[in-house]
Design a protein around this motif. Structure first.
Motif, PDB file in Angstrom:
ATOM      1  N   LEU A   1      83.299 -93.733  23.348  1.00 19.18           N
ATOM      2  CA  LEU A   1      82.802 -92.595  22.351  1.00 19.18           C
ATOM      3  C   LEU A   1      83.066 -91.150  22.881  1.00 19.18           C
ATOM      4  N   LEU A   2      82.873 -91.174  24.155  1.00 18.98           N
ATOM      5  CA  LEU A   2      83.253 -89.749  24.777  1.00 18.98           C
ATOM      6  C   LEU A   2      84.575 -89.298  24.547  1.00 18.98           C
ATOM      7  N   ASN A   3      85.558 -90.306  24.655  1.00 17.62           N
ATOM      8  CA  ASN A   3      86.787 -89.961  24.457  1.00 17.62           C
ATOM      9  C   ASN A   3      87.224 -89.830  23.045  1.00 17.62           C
ATOM     10  N   SER A   4      86.573 -90.235  21.938  1.00 19.56           N
ATOM     11  CA  SER A   4      86.800 -90.060  20.630  1.00 19.56           C
ATOM     12  C   SER A   4      86.257 -88.555  20.077  1.00 19.56           C
ATOM     13  N   VAL A   5      84.962 -88.458  20.962  1.00 23.22           N
ATOM     14  CA  VAL A   5      84.290 -87.033  20.654  1.00 23.22           C
ATOM     15  C   VAL A   5      85.017 -86.054  20.959  1.00 23.22           C
ATOM     16  N   MET A   6      86.013 -86.188  22.287  1.00 19.20           N
ATOM     17  CA  MET A   6      86.984 -85.091  22.563  1.00 19.20           C
ATOM     18  C   MET A   6      87.964 -85.061  21.748  1.00 19.20           C
ATOM     19  N   SER A   7      88.550 -86.154  21.218  1.00 17.94           N
ATOM     20  CA  SER A   7      89.613 -86.042  20.482  1.00 17.94           C
ATOM     21  C   SER A   7      89.470 -85.523  18.996  1.00 17.94           C
ATOM     22  N   ALA A   8      88.166 -85.754  18.406  1.00 20.92           N
ATOM     23  CA  ALA A   8      87.810 -85.330  17.332  1.00 20.92           C
ATOM     24  C   ALA A   8      87.309 -84.028  17.147  1.00 20.92           C
ATOM     25  N   PHE A   9      86.549 -83.638  18.035  1.00 27.56           N
ATOM     26  CA  PHE A   9      85.859 -82.178  17.760  1.00 27.56           C
ATOM     27  C   PHE A   9      86.962 -81.111  18.152  1.00 27.56           C
ATOM     28  N   ARG A  10      86.501 -79.799  17.725  1.00 26.91           N
ATOM     29  CA  ARG A  10      87.184 -78.765  17.552  1.00 26.91           C
ATOM     30  C   ARG A  10      87.561 -78.287  19.325  1.00 26.91           C
ATOM     31  N   ALA A  11      88.698 -78.033  19.669  1.00 30.63           N
ATOM     32  CA  ALA A  11      89.018 -77.706  20.874  1.00 30.63           C
ATOM     33  C   ALA A  11      88.206 -76.706  21.493  1.00 30.63           C
ATOM     34  N   GLU A  12      87.793 -75.513  20.714  1.00 36.13           N
ATOM     35  CA  GLU A  12      87.051 -74.516  21.306  1.00 36.13           C
ATOM     36  C   GLU A  12      85.624 -75.080  21.658  1.00 36.13           C
ATOM     37  N   PHE A  13      85.139 -76.171  20.906  1.00 30.96           N
ATOM     38  CA  PHE A  13      83.758 -76.573  21.033  1.00 30.96           C
ATOM     39  C   PHE A  13      83.884 -77.113  22.697  1.00 30.96           C
ATOM     40  N   ILE A  14      84.877 -78.052  22.639  1.00 33.06           N
ATOM     41  CA  ILE A  14      85.088 -78.628  23.703  1.00 33.06           C
ATOM     42  C   ILE A  14      85.121 -78.072  25.129  1.00 33.06           C
ATOM     43  N   ALA A  15      86.157 -77.061  24.822  1.00 36.09           N
ATOM     44  CA  ALA A  15      86.586 -76.237  26.136  1.00 36.09           C
ATOM     45  C   ALA A  15      85.255 -75.343  26.627  1.00 36.09           C
ATOM     46  N   ALA A  16      84.572 -74.772  25.643  1.00 40.06           N
ATOM     47  CA  ALA A  16      83.388 -74.272  25.973  1.00 40.06           C
ATOM     48  C   ALA A  16      82.526 -74.932  26.905  1.00 40.06           C
ATOM     49  N   ARG A  17      82.330 -75.989  26.714  1.00 40.32           N
ATOM     50  CA  ARG A  17      81.423 -77.116  27.437  1.00 40.32           C
ATOM     51  C   ARG A  17      82.199 -77.820  28.641  1.00 40.32           C
ATOM     52  N   SER A  18      83.431 -77.539  29.157  1.00 44.59           N
ATOM     53  CA  SER A  18      84.318 -78.403  29.800  1.00 44.59           C
ATOM     54  C   SER A  18      83.402 -78.893  31.110  1.00 44.59           C
ATOM     55  N   MET A  19      82.485 -78.113  31.708  1.00 41.61           N
ATOM     56  CA  MET A  19      81.740 -78.498  32.896  1.00 41.61           C
ATOM     57  C   MET A  19      81.014 -79.512  32.466  1.00 41.61           C
ATOM     58  N   ASP A  20      80.230 -79.526  31.286  1.00 39.34           N
ATOM     59  CA  ASP A  20      79.443 -80.460  30.771  1.00 39.34           C
ATOM     60  C   ASP A  20      79.965 -81.927  30.658  1.00 39.34           C
ATOM     61  N   PHE A  21      81.298 -81.655  29.962  1.00 36.16           N
ATOM     62  CA  PHE A  21      81.853 -83.215  29.798  1.00 36.16           C
ATOM     63  C   PHE A  21      82.556 -83.574  31.032  1.00 36.16           C
ATOM     64  N   ILE A  22      82.943 -82.820  32.145  1.00 35.67           N
ATOM     65  CA  ILE A  22      83.286 -83.502  33.361  1.00 35.67           C
ATOM     66  C   ILE A  22      82.191 -84.129  33.975  1.00 35.67           C
ATOM     67  N   GLY A  23      80.906 -83.691  33.836  1.00 37.41           N
ATOM     68  CA  GLY A  23      80.020 -84.102  34.315  1.00 37.41           C
ATOM     69  C   GLY A  23      79.725 -85.394  33.524  1.00 37.41           C
ATOM     70  N   MET A  24      79.745 -85.613  32.244  1.00 34.94           N
ATOM     71  CA  MET A  24      79.665 -86.760  31.430  1.00 34.94           C
ATOM     72  C   MET A  24      80.641 -87.939  32.003  1.00 34.94           C
ATOM     73  N   ILE A  25      81.939 -87.190  32.164  1.00 35.40           N
ATOM     74  CA  ILE A  25      83.003 -88.171  32.496  1.00 35.40           C
ATOM     75  C   ILE A  25      82.785 -88.938  33.794  1.00 35.40           C
ATOM     76  N   LYS A  26      82.221 -88.063  34.869  1.00 33.74           N
ATOM     77  CA  LYS A  26      82.057 -88.570  36.241  1.00 33.74           C
ATOM     78  C   LYS A  26      81.015 -89.775  36.332  1.00 33.74           C
ATOM     79  N   GLU A  27      79.790 -89.660  35.128  1.00 38.18           N
ATOM     80  CA  GLU A  27      78.861 -90.371  35.272  1.00 38.18           C
ATOM     81  C   GLU A  27      79.085 -91.846  34.246  1.00 38.18           C
ATOM     82  N   CYS A  28      80.578 -91.851  33.733  1.00 41.41           N
ATOM     83  CA  CYS A  28      80.800 -92.772  32.666  1.00 41.41           C
ATOM     84  C   CYS A  28      81.068 -94.111  33.658  1.00 41.41           C
ATOM     85  N   ASP A  29      80.837 -95.299  32.987  1.00 35.61           N
ATOM     86  CA  ASP A  29      81.238 -96.513  33.482  1.00 35.61           C
ATOM     87  C   ASP A  29      82.579 -96.820  33.923  1.00 35.61           C
TER      88      ASP A  29
END
Length: 960
Positions: A424-452
């Protein structure tokens, strides 16, 4: 002894003064021809526009009428096209009712929404299989309808046909390869169109139902996304056919329905047909075909009621809950989103409900049923999860399109609740606006680290994050931390393919935000990972992409080549074709971005190496276009090299380049031009007064050209370069060298072939030779005679060559050349020539109007005139009379301009030519009249009184 003087004496300065245009002082006032045009954009009823906006320049005067607008009654076709093509203008000038309507139900999908069609190819290329596939094929034999007048009989027959499809008339085709399967699907698509065009609507529906059923089959699971693409193409075709059929029934008095029609505009027959289709589909027993076929004709609800689509979407969304297989269900949701975005993009609530339904059933993916199926098919969980990506990406893209930040934040929270599911996380990053993802890059990195890690590989998540960061910038303070976190994961990847897929994406981020030091580190890491076991051989596209990104961001080449690992990185391109492509990219970037010429040894050595790679790839099989392109790139490099005032170093560079690039003729031509330019720059620096050192240098330049020109294959290139280089030698007072160039050109003329290749087509060479010789004559005027060679030795030599050259029978070019020779000889008899080469004494100075010299010229004139007259006699046959007339007039004009008509012989000759031109009625009367008027005007000028007698001797003959 007195001799006949053929050429009239000229005073070029006074002639020039007479020919000058009279200057008249003009008072423009406010008027200026370019200033006052008012550009009026036309408005027409068709565009629903009111009023007209005029974009008027500040200096415009309203009194000035644009002549084009007045002719076109204000409807300028270009303005119409512009208005139709420019959505901004169109939108800006729409009236309020249109705006209101757009708010309600216009398509809100703009060009910034990536359409499904752009994803098709990628899915088909990515999801393939080598396993055997099966397909159920209906027999589709058309039954003969029984003759029964009752409508119920017809309906029963049709329902039986549908039942027949669902039961006994199919046969299963087994063991198909992927290619066979795709061909079979394409056949079904064609059958659908054929059935429809031959009015077999039930057969068409049968085909669509049968195809939809294939979407419930997941026996070869890794091919499912591609199968979905192929079959939904058929469904789309069907939906379009049904919609167009019902729309065609609404045509009233040849007026079709407007785009935004209301159900009230639809006649009863069309509505009944539309309902009939929905009832037929409702009677399909199986859920999946019923869902897909109804979704395919969802747009047809517009014919029945305004709220039809908004009522159907939630119902269809709920129907999907009945599909047990989560993979089949998610693609059904994707199809519904696809159709929904097409017909009612404003109904976002249904799309959101569709996705939230999917989230509720998400845990099914890890259920026993799915796990057992995967064991049977020997498919690993990570591979299985990637099958969901296209569908989830598409659903999320539809939801995220122009969605508020709040919704996107909510999606992130839902992902967290699902335990940061990587898919899901991968699809969110593929589908959402790049500006939205980039602004929250550290949040996403945190979520990626916690992924199974077990299901969906983390490196793919970092790749998706990297793709966003290539399009939008993260907060400045986070840049370095983001790179460190990502690279920690990427550099640990053991599989070279996984590694390079990620590294390729993150190189762009590094180039965008960091200096050459970090770029160098990244390139070093790529080399370290890709060199063992020659892993780079399987990754050329990605490595090429890395080079492309580096040169996009670092286009200062002194900086680029100071990146220590850049050239070692190029060494990984061992396959010649790829290596040459990369070299071409680098050279294109250099030519595009290098503003100033350079002598930086680092740049020169590196680019010489790159250009040599391109040059050495040329062989007997290389296409001409490819050679041209390579030569253009190498020439671009050569032109950018400059050692300033160090001319000797510059010449050494050209000598080295000649030996390096000897197989590409355009490069050798460029080098000759560059060396000639170098000689002229030397002359400019010395202001024409060469010292012993510069004279020797200029002779070295001339020698370079003299020994390079013979290696060229194109004969006209050689001729023109001999002439050009001879002119340069003459300008630099290298007289014997100039003579050598001109002699070489004279001796080359006999080798000119009758036909030459121009842009790949064979053309006669006469016109090119004529043009060259005229240029040559112009130069020969100022070339001084050689003390040991006799009078006009070069002119005589050239005349002998022209005399011996075999001309085409139907060509008069030889005579046109002789006529031009007369122009030259006339100019040579003048006391002072019309132009000179600085610091070179021409024959006017050397001979000082010596009578023997003039006698020689006159002898030559008589010989040439005799040749021209002989040729005119040969044109006396009926089929050549027109040519005779044209040439006679051409020669007459030459005598008029250059001859001394006080000479009785010449005067009589001109009268004879005038009569010959008119003799057989081929002369253009208008031209003859104008010529005679010109002669009468000239007779009024001083020393031209003899023109009065001449005018009286020139009669005008009528055509009869």
């Amino acid at each position: 002894s007195c001799f006949l003087r053929h050429a009239r004496s000229r005073n070029y300065v006074s002639e020039s003064e007479v020919c000058k245009l009279e200057s008249v002082p003009l008072d423009f006032g406010d008027y200026h021809p370019l200033k006052p045009i008012t550009v009026t954009e036309s408005k027409t009823k068709k565009m629903n526009r009111k009023g007209s906006t005029s974009s008027t320049s500040s200096s415009s005067s309203s009194s000035m009428l644009d002549p084009l607008s007045s002719v076109l009654d204000g409807t300028d076709p270009l303005s119409l096209f512009a208005a139709a093509a420019d959505p901004v203008t169109t939108t800006a000038t729409m009236d309020s009712t249109r705006k209101k309507r757009d708010k309600d139900d216009s398509p809100a999908v703009g060009s910034d929404f990536e359409p499904w069609s752009s994803k098709r190819g990628e899915i088909l290329a990515r999801y393939t299989t080598t396993e055997k596939l099966s397909i159920v094929s209906g027999s589709f034999s058309r039954k003969v309808a029984t003759t029964g007048s009752a409508v119920s009989e017809k309906v029963r027959t049709r329902l039986e046909e549908l039942d027949d499809l669902e039961e006994g008339s199919q046969k299963e085709l087994l063991n198909l390869t992927q290619q066979d399967y795709m061909s079979r699907i394409e056949e079904l698509n064609q059958s659908l169109k054929d059935a429809w065009s031959s009015d077999q609507k039930v057969k068409a529906l049968k085909i669509v139902i049968q195809c939809s059923k294939l979407l419930s089959d997941t026996t070869v699971i890794q091919f499912y996304p591609s199968k979905f693409v192929l079959i939904t193409d058929i469904l789309d075709t069907f939906g379009k056919l049904v919609y167009e059929r019902i729309q065609s029934m609404c045509v009233d008095n040849r007026v079709s329905l407007p785009d935004n029609f209301s159900p009230e505009c639809v006649n009863d027959t069309a509505k009944e047909t539309c309902l009939n289709w929905f009832f037929k589909i409702a009677s399909i027993r199986e859920l999946i075909p019923r869902f897909y076929v109804e979704a395919a004709i969802l747009k047809c609800n517009k014919f029945l009621s305004k709220t039809g689509i908004s009522e159907c979407l939630p119902r269809l969304t709920s129907m999907i809950r009945g599909i047990g297989d989560p993979l089949v269900a998610v693609y059904a949701r994707a199809y519904l989103c696809r159709v929904g975005m097409e017909v009612a993009p404003q109904l976002k609530e249904s799309l959101n409900k569709n996705f939230f339904d999917f989230l509720l059933t998400f845990k099914q993916i890890h259920g026993d049923t799915v796990q057992n199926q995967l064991v049977v098919q020997c498919v690993e969980i990570p591979l299985y999860l990637t099958l969901y990506s296209p569908a989830i990406d598409w659903i999320l893209q539809c939801i995220a399109y122009r969605a508020p930040e709040v919704l996107l934040t909510e999606m992130m929270e839902r992902c967290k609740k699902l335990g940061n599911n990587a898919l899901l996380l991968n699809s969110v990053m593929s589908a959402f606006r790049a500006e939205f993802i980039a602004a929250r890059s550290m949040d996403f990195i945190g979520m990626i680290k916690e992924c199974d890690e077990s299901g969906f590989p983390k490196h793919l998540l970092f790749r998706s994050l990297g793709l966003n960061l290539a399009l939008a910038d993260p907060p400045e303070n986070d840049c370095l931390q983001i790179l460190n976190e990502a690279w920690k994961v990427i550099t640990k990847l053991k599989n070279p393919q996984d590694y390079i897929n990620c590294a390729e994406v993150w190189v762009e981020y590094t180039c965008r935000h960091f200096t050459k030091r970090e770029v160098n580190t990244v390139l070093a890491d790529v080399i370290k990972h890709m060199t063992p076991d020659r892993a780079f051989e399987d990754a050329y596209p990605q490595l090429q992409s890395i080079i492309q990104k580096v040169i996009t961001y670092i286009y200062d080449f002194s900086l680029l080549f100071s990146v220590e690992k850049f050239l070692p990185f190029l060494d990984m391109f061992q396959k010649e074709s790829v290596r040459v492509e990369v070299c071409k990219c680098i050279m294109e970037s250099f030519i595009k971005h290098q503003q100033e010429s350079t002598k930086d040894p680092v740049i020169l050595n590196a680019l010489l190496h790159i250009c040599k790679t391109m040059h050495d790839s040329v062989n007997a099989l290389t296409l001409e276009d490819e050679k041209r392109m390579l030569a253009a790139l190498i020439n671009g490099f050569i032109k950018m090299v400059s050692f300033g005032r160090d001319f000797e170093q510059q010449l050494s560079f050209y000598v080295e380049a000649r030996s390096t690039f000897c197989n590409l003729e355009p490069v050798l031509v460029q080098l000759i031009h560059s060396v000639n330019q170098l000689a002229m720059e030397t002359r400019k620096v010395m202001k024409g007064n060469h010292s012993r050192k510069t004279a020797a240098f200029v002779r070295a330049c001339v020698a370079f050209c003299f020994i390079t020109i013979p290696s060229l294959s194109s004969i006209f290139t050689r001729l023109n370069l001999y002439l050009h280089s001879g002119q340069v030698a003459l300008a630099n007072q290298c007289l014997s060298q100039a003579d050598a160039f001109f002699k070489a050109a004279v001796s080359l003329v006999p080798e000119v072939p009758k036909m030459i290749s121009v842009d790949g087509k064979m053309r006669p060479s006469d016109a090119f030779l004529l043009e060259f010789l005229c240029n040559f004559f112009s130069t020969l005027l100022v070339v001084p005679d050689h003390p040991e060679q006799g009078v006009l030795f070069l002119v005589r030599g050239l005349l002998n060559v022209i005399q011996d050259y075999t001309w085409e029978d139907n060509s008069d070019d030889k005579i046109r050349i002789y006529t031009n020779v007369l122009h030259l000889l006339s100019a040579m008899t003048q006391e002072a020539y019309i132009y000179h080469v600085d610091k070179v004494d021409s024959n006017d100075t050397l001979y000082g109007g010596d009578s023997k010299f003039l006698a020689e010229i006159n002898k030559l004139c008589e010989t040439v005139i005799a040749q021209i007259l002989d040729h005119l006699k040969t044109l006396g046959k009926e089929e050549t009379l027109k040519r005779q007339s044209q040439l006679a007039l051409y020669f007459f004009n030459t005598i008029l301009a250059h001859g001394d008509l006080r000479n009785n012989k010449l005067n009589q000759l001109s009268v004879n030519l005038w009569n010959l031109a008119q003799k057989h009625g081929f002369a253009d009367t208008k031209t003859m009249v104008k010529t005679l008027e010109y002669i009468k005007r000239r007779s009024n000028q001083p020393e031209m009184s003899h023109f009065t007698d001449l005018a009286l001797r020139l009669p005008l003959q009528s055509r009869t």
